[in-house]
Design a protein around this motif. Structure first.
Motif, PDB file in Angstrom:
ATOM      1  N   ARG A  47      36.420  29.622  78.986  1.00  0.00           N
ATOM      2  CA  ARG A  47      35.452  30.167  80.245  1.00  0.00           C
ATOM      3  C   ARG A  47      35.923  29.335  81.443  1.00  0.00           C
ATOM      4  N   THR A  48      35.890  27.859  81.152  1.00  0.00           N
ATOM      5  CA  THR A  48      36.380  26.931  82.248  1.00  0.00           C
ATOM      6  C   THR A  48      37.883  27.296  82.884  1.00  0.00           C
ATOM      7  N   LEU A  49      38.881  27.570  81.908  1.00  0.00           N
ATOM      8  CA  LEU A  49      39.901  27.914  82.366  1.00  0.00           C
ATOM      9  C   LEU A  49      40.104  29.267  83.168  1.00  0.00           C
ATOM     10  N   GLU A  50      39.260  30.321  82.848  1.00  0.00           N
ATOM     11  CA  GLU A  50      39.235  31.605  83.433  1.00  0.00           C
ATOM     12  C   GLU A  50      38.570  31.206  84.781  1.00  0.00           C
ATOM     13  N   ARG A  51      37.797  30.485  84.774  1.00  0.00           N
ATOM     14  CA  ARG A  51      36.919  30.048  86.287  1.00  0.00           C
ATOM     15  C   ARG A  51      37.979  29.818  87.126  1.00  0.00           C
ATOM     16  N   GLY A  52      38.981  28.800  86.572  1.00  0.00           N
ATOM     17  CA  GLY A  52      40.278  28.403  87.543  1.00  0.00           C
ATOM     18  C   GLY A  52      41.314  29.413  87.602  1.00  0.00           C
ATOM     19  N   LEU A  53      41.312  30.507  87.031  1.00  0.00           N
ATOM     20  CA  LEU A  53      42.246  31.606  87.394  1.00  0.00           C
ATOM     21  C   LEU A  53      43.576  31.084  86.530  1.00  0.00           C
ATOM     22  N   PHE A  54      43.536  30.203  85.451  1.00  0.00           N
ATOM     23  CA  PHE A  54      44.555  29.694  84.532  1.00  0.00           C
ATOM     24  C   PHE A  54      45.151  31.037  84.218  1.00  0.00           C
ATOM     25  N   TYR A 404      40.808  19.390  82.895  1.00  0.00           N
ATOM     26  CA  TYR A 404      40.819  20.725  83.566  1.00  0.00           C
ATOM     27  C   TYR A 404      39.821  20.994  84.452  1.00  0.00           C
ATOM     28  N   GLU A 405      38.640  20.631  84.300  1.00  0.00           N
ATOM     29  CA  GLU A 405      37.912  20.767  85.334  1.00  0.00           C
ATOM     30  C   GLU A 405      38.095  20.083  86.652  1.00  0.00           C
ATOM     31  N   ASP A 406      38.761  19.071  86.614  1.00  0.00           N
ATOM     32  CA  ASP A 406      39.124  18.160  87.921  1.00  0.00           C
ATOM     33  C   ASP A 406      40.275  18.936  88.604  1.00  0.00           C
ATOM     34  N   VAL A 407      41.206  19.579  87.736  1.00  0.00           N
ATOM     35  CA  VAL A 407      42.285  20.428  88.314  1.00  0.00           C
ATOM     36  C   VAL A 407      41.670  21.539  88.893  1.00  0.00           C
ATOM     37  N   ILE A 408      40.747  22.251  88.502  1.00  0.00           N
ATOM     38  CA  ILE A 408      40.345  23.435  89.014  1.00  0.00           C
ATOM     39  C   ILE A 408      39.348  23.265  90.240  1.00  0.00           C
ATOM     40  N   HIS A 410      39.527  20.231  92.174  1.00  0.00           N
ATOM     41  CA  HIS A 410      40.287  19.762  93.280  1.00  0.00           C
ATOM     42  C   HIS A 410      41.565  20.136  93.779  1.00  0.00           C
ATOM     43  N   ILE A 411      42.082  20.821  92.803  1.00  0.00           N
ATOM     44  CA  ILE A 411      43.480  21.219  93.123  1.00  0.00           C
ATOM     45  C   ILE A 411      43.759  22.556  93.233  1.00  0.00           C
ATOM     46  N   VAL A 412      43.189  23.346  92.701  1.00  0.00           N
ATOM     47  CA  VAL A 412      43.344  24.927  92.812  1.00  0.00           C
ATOM     48  C   VAL A 412      42.798  25.347  94.205  1.00  0.00           C
ATOM     49  N   PRO A 413      41.583  25.111  94.654  1.00  0.00           N
ATOM     50  CA  PRO A 413      41.095  25.330  96.055  1.00  0.00           C
ATOM     51  C   PRO A 413      42.187  25.075  97.133  1.00  0.00           C
ATOM     52  N   VAL A 414      42.925  23.811  97.022  1.00  0.00           N
ATOM     53  CA  VAL A 414      44.062  23.648  98.111  1.00  0.00           C
ATOM     54  C   VAL A 414      45.155  24.309  97.965  1.00  0.00           C
ATOM     55  N   LEU A 415      45.776  24.825  96.664  1.00  0.00           N
ATOM     56  CA  LEU A 415      46.711  25.411  96.639  1.00  0.00           C
ATOM     57  C   LEU A 415      46.319  26.960  96.938  1.00  0.00           C
TER      58      LEU A 415
END
Length: 456
Positions: A47-54, A404-408, A410-415
């Protein structure tokens, strides 16, 4: 947002075990990897990874144990260096049930199971995920695995790929050619579920495998799962050029990634598939936070729990070299390896000593480590993609689930703001989302040659 920029692909790089790449971090007080034997651990991660659109969760696997370092598995057991390790395929149905878009790349050693049974298992997973399954094809590199499976030892490196080529031929015949697209009618009134005229047994008599029979599973959305491959030796690249769609490489820098990526794309082009037939991923570790200071503090905290020697033991198994026998600064003899030739080549080219490998494995693993704010890491990832000519990353775990939560967060929104990462999932199967060319193997892929003839 619409953009013409190349969008970066993300896989979470995991394993059905406690310690995967960054060894020792299972001791961190916030790490939850010891819960790997429970379904909530995996469904929550999905669920976490899908929230981050991995794009996917890439699950590694091994058969055998790491017993080269010091001639035993003692350190492997104490630090849970991919031991104990459970079957990754058993996790997929539960994670698919709580997600709608996340893909799953599952590693399986082709030498460990008859292709006839393996084909049914992955067809089943493709059905249950509605086309979200991928297979990471591995030939194995552990002598301990060969012994455990009843052989006297690991077969010669290149011959393992020869055997894998024959294995793939059986699978393609089963997945692509045993059932016609319109074989399944599900006609209750006529009492015809499948049309016998549209189903046929395969006949394969190869140098390593023999199989005569009807594929047990009806056609799934992708038929052949999305094909991952990680071999970058000369023979490994030839195998990837013939079979692979998503290629996982190890690189210490963007120039090193570019060299390997160009070789792989050229070999795919030479095989008649085109240079754009591949999606290339680099393994990377990310430590990030709200500020640079927080990210640096977190990195220092992780370092305090990591075990570089465990990383060295892992590398010993990968190369087949017992680094425990060498002094810290003694030159190491890197001969011809029957294990992972690409791992040996990396160490040989860099002239790594035992001390140098320990430094590389400061965080317990040997992948490049990016530390900084979301903006800083996003910039570095963009440089890797542009300069390294790659498509995305297999992001290793450090402390689970926060890495993974940190990537989602802090990084995904910037990308996304920079137009370098999707804001929604695409349509269709795992294959279509990565390539945009449909659910099935492209016509230029060798597996397509085994399809049921469209004119019949």
């Amino acid at each position: 947002m619409t953009t013409d920029k190349k969008q970066i692909l993300f896989n979470a790089f995991g394993m059905n075990c406690v310690g995967h790449i960054n060894h020792g971090l299972w001791t961190h007080p916030r790490d939850q990897s010891h819960l790997y034997t429970t379904l909530p651990y995996w469904t929550s991660l999905a669920r976490t990874l899908e929230r981050g659109l991995f794009d996917g969760l890439f699950l590694a696997d091994i058969i055998g144990v790491y017993d080269v370092y010091g001639g035993s598995a003692d350190l492997t057991l104490r630090e849970a260096i991919q031991l104990p390790v459970n079957d990754p395929a058993m996790l997929i149905s539960a994670m698919a049930a709580v997600t709608e878009n996340l893909g799953f790349g599952v590693t399986a050693n082709q030498s460990a199971e008859a292709p006839y049974l393996f084909a049914r298992r992955f067809s089943t997973l493709d059905h249950l995920t509605q086309g979200r399954i991928g297979w990471n094809i591995v030939t194995g590199y552990l002598d301990s695995a060969a012994r455990a499976l009843g052989d006297t030892g690991l077969s010669e490196h290149d011959s393992r790929y020869d055997r894998a080529d024959d294995y793939m031929e059986v699978l393609y015949k089963l997945w692509e050619g045993s059932w016609a697209d319109n074989a399944v009618r599900r006609d209750k009134a006529a009492r015809i579920y499948a049309d016998p005229a549209r189903v046929r047994p395969i006949a394969h008599d190869g140098p390593y495998y023999r199989s005569h029979g009807i594929h047990l599973a009806e056609p799934s959305r992708q038929r052949t799962p999305l094909l991952y491959q990680a071999g970058t030796s000369g023979r490994g690249r030839a195998f990837a050029a013939r079979h692979g769609e998503c290629i996982f490489i190890t690189a210490t820098s963007p120039p090193a990634a570019r060299k390997t990526a160009r070789q792989l794309r050229q070999e795919a082009a030479d095989a008649g598939r085109g240079a754009d037939a591949l999606r290339i991923f680099v393994g990377i570790t990310i430590v990030t936070g709200e500020t640079d200071a927080i990210a640096r503090e977190k990195h220092a905290d992780y370092l305090a729990h990591a075990n570089p020697e465990a990383g060295l033991a892992h590398f010993s198994a990968s190369t087949g070299i017992d680094f425990a026998q060498y002094d810290l600064d003694a030159p190491i003899t890197y001969g011809v390896s029957n294990a992972s030739q690409s791992a040996v080549e990396v160490a040989r080219a860099a002239g790594w000593t035992r001390r140098r490998i320990l430094e590389e494995a400061a965080l317990g693993g040997r992948y490049p480590v990016l530390v900084g704010t979301g903006a800083e890491v996003a910039t570095a990832l963009g440089q890797w993609v542009e300069e390294g000519e790659i498509d995305g990353f297999n992001i290793t775990r450090t402390v689970v689930p926060e890495s993974y939560e940190d990537v989602i967060d802090h990084i995904v929104p910037v990308l996304q703001e920079r137009g370098l990462y999707k804001t929604a999932y695409g349509e269709g199967s795992f294959r279509n989302r990565l390539f945009g060319r449909g659910d099935r193997l492209p016509d230029t892929h060798v597996g397509a040659s085994h399809r049921w003839p469209s004119a019949t």
